[in-house]
Design a protein around this motif. Sequence first.
Motif, short mmCIF file in Angstrom:
data_model
loop_
_atom_site.label_atom_id
_atom_site.label_comp_id
_atom_site.label_asym_id
_atom_site.label_seq_id
_atom_site.Cartn_x
_atom_site.Cartn_y
_atom_site.Cartn_z
N ASP A 1 -5.37 3.70 7.36
CA ASP A 1 -4.48 3.65 8.53
C ASP A 1 -3.01 3.59 8.11
N ALA B 1 -6.66 11.38 0.33
CA ALA B 1 -6.26 10.12 -0.30
C ALA B 1 -7.42 9.12 -0.33
N LEU C 1 -9.61 8.47 -3.48
CA LEU C 1 -9.00 8.03 -4.74
C LEU C 1 -9.00 6.51 -4.80
N PRO C 2 -9.50 5.90 -5.87
CA PRO C 2 -9.58 4.43 -5.94
C PRO C 2 -8.24 3.81 -6.36
N LEU C 3 -7.24 4.05 -5.55
CA LEU C 3 -5.87 3.65 -5.88
C LEU C 3 -5.15 3.19 -4.63
N TYR C 4 -4.00 2.52 -4.81
CA TYR C 4 -3.11 2.24 -3.69
C TYR C 4 -1.70 2.11 -4.24
N GLY C 5 -0.75 2.10 -3.32
CA GLY C 5 0.65 1.91 -3.72
C GLY C 5 1.19 3.10 -4.49
N GLU C 6 2.13 2.80 -5.39
CA GLU C 6 2.79 3.87 -6.14
C GLU C 6 1.81 4.71 -6.96
N PHE D 1 -2.84 9.66 15.85
CA PHE D 1 -4.15 9.00 15.73
C PHE D 1 -5.02 9.29 16.95
N PHE E 1 -1.68 4.59 5.32
CA PHE E 1 -1.30 5.87 4.74
C PHE E 1 -1.00 6.88 5.85
N LEU F 1 0.83 -1.22 0.00
CA LEU F 1 0.00 0.00 0.00
C LEU F 1 0.86 1.26 0.00
N ARG G 1 -5.97 0.67 4.29
CA ARG G 1 -5.32 1.64 3.39
C ARG G 1 -5.22 3.01 4.07
N LEU H 1 -1.19 5.57 -6.20
CA LEU H 1 -1.83 6.51 -5.28
C LEU H 1 -0.87 7.66 -4.95
N LEU I 1 -9.91 -2.10 -3.57
CA LEU I 1 -9.33 -0.77 -3.38
C LEU I 1 -9.34 0.05 -4.67
#
Lengths: 173, 529
Positions: A140, B361, B364-369, B60, A142, A49, A138, B371, A117
């Motif tokens: 958390d 973020a 956006l329907p993305l993850y990883g690079e 958090f 991030f 992720l 995702r 995103l 995702l």
Amino acid sequence: MPAPAPAQQPAAAEPTELATRTPDAVADSVPRFFAPDQFAALRRLGEILMPAATNRPGATETGVAEFLDFLLRESDGGRQELYRRGLDALNQRARQQYQKPFAGISAAEAEPILAALREPWSYSGPADPFARFLTAAREDVFQATVSAREWVEAAAGRRRGASGMSYYWRSQD
Amino acid sequence: MAKKYDHDVLIIGSGAAGGMAAWALTRLGVRCLMLEAGPMPDLEKDRKLMAAYDLPYRGFGKPGRFPHVTQASEFDANLWADEKQNPYSYDPSEPYYWVRIRMLGGKTLRWGRASWRLSDYEFRGKDHDGFGDNWPIRNADLAPFYDRVEPMFHVSGRNEGWRQLPDGKLIADDTPDSSSIQRFRASAQALGIPTTKPRRATGALASSANLLLPAAMNTGRLTIVPDAVVREITVDAKTGLVNGAHFLDRRSRRDHHVPSRVVVLGASTLESTRILLNSQSPRWPGGLGGGSGVLGRYLFDQFYVKGVVQCAVPEARGGAGGRNLMGGAGYIARFRNLDRREPKFLRGYAYDFGSGGTPPARVLPLYGEPLLKELENLRGAGFSMTTMGEVLPRRENHCRINPDVKDAWGIPALHLSHTYTDNERAMAQDSMEVAEELCRRSGFEVLAKHSQMVPPGESIHELGGCRMGEDPRTSVLNGFNRSHEVKNLFVVDGSSFVSGGSQNPTLTILALSLRASEHLAEQMRRGDL
């Protein structure tokens, strides 16, 4: 009348603020919440992720799995269950498709498992518990990555104003 | 030996309402004692610049500490009222998010500072569309007080001459709009939708704690007691007049009573109502001044659809959005149900809009690079809107005392019963459709949209419960915020509202408190109280 302080001592009315460090800055946190195979899946999920790049750390370099293990230990039962079942499902799906735990598969192999995702965002989120876990993880992963010291220091090198600083309100008695 | 107490008026609460009462009364020679339930913060010592990674929960926050305060972060967790010490209840099917600050200055330590006047569309709402009740006052009654409050809070903005948003005594905001804002405003104008600059209090801190209380202290007529948690207002059984208040020391829980000739309640919409409901006596078994049965009823707020649309300005992608293209903010005033009747709902809503920043973020329907690349590409290219809508005041939305739930000081807590109806839902849906159309017409990419209102209370604009009115049978307070039934009791905060429109309420609370307090001082000068 009390005796005067020796001349070389600072006056008692002028305390010096000593610089200290937080535990996270000098030591590794010890994961205690997830089972080993769940933790391994979480670490791999974090890598996928939020991957590292040459000028930037990723989830692994910022200790996100260790941090989330702690955060989830402190969280309510519903959230704990969402994560535990979600991580178990990652391993189960990886074994079904690739005969390996999730920690052992490549990012390309993980794509079909993480398909949820790539679905459009909705306010209420997906109904399916596994998809809910993925969207929660995702977010958390991030947030935990971009809040980490290593990320903030790397970002400050790339652009100005990325300090991550804010006013903290101390507790009142 | 000096007398232990020499005040004429007891003020409960130190935020916008209580702070303004102290400012106005002390200026006119009235000696005041102020009780504040929370501590007195030292803004130099109690705040420290820190990084999220140096906090125990990496920013958090401690899980579960604030189930109802979505605004709380780990940085400011100690600012918000603790939910375990200050419990309340609701039916599980009707969640209510009660957001409080118990500290000298109250919620003005952390308000959004938006400062809009109400208009006769609110004050005379029943005349306009037949729903609900009119206020006992009109815009003309409150305008001279708004005129004085705006300069005190250094409110900047732009006067437009609109009937639904009366002009103010503003610091003129003549800053040029960025071209993304210009495009958006042109799209709105083409649809007959009115846009203006934000109207907000300026300055490093725009709080009762720095703008009202120091001046009141300087008169030598104000005594402030922090850490004084009021349990009830006491009544003289013979005269039926209030004669003081019981309170507990926040830290030791030691009981105290302080007498007073007059009591001014400004503890916030729900806390003031709770204190009155807890002030029970043979004469007022349902709560002080509650003979009409209206005390605690007609509770409402303003519904929010946060981030009703999240957009990208395409030309600003890839770091191309300079200051000429991006940045700035604005406001859309109510435009529904002014001259033409909407078939789907009564009343109307407003929007805040802003250009710049990076879209979140999570949408956006993305993850990883991919995103991270998309976020980098979108940096500074965001445009977003939030809806703020009128909630119809309804008798059935109410608060009452729950004898089974008590706070950390043993004081019975509130039970809240407040739901939204089809009117609010239809407005929220309409606001999403209009927002999307405006953004598309402006050439923006709509990344996400929704019409989900936050739960009642979450806007922190809770109002009503001790509403004003001309008829003592259907209201708690008269047109000067004085109890119909107890002539030396005033309630000067948001609980006095009859309706709220979609304008952020703090400016009106300040103006109402100023007007009521000067009226009270005049009554005391004439010997009527």
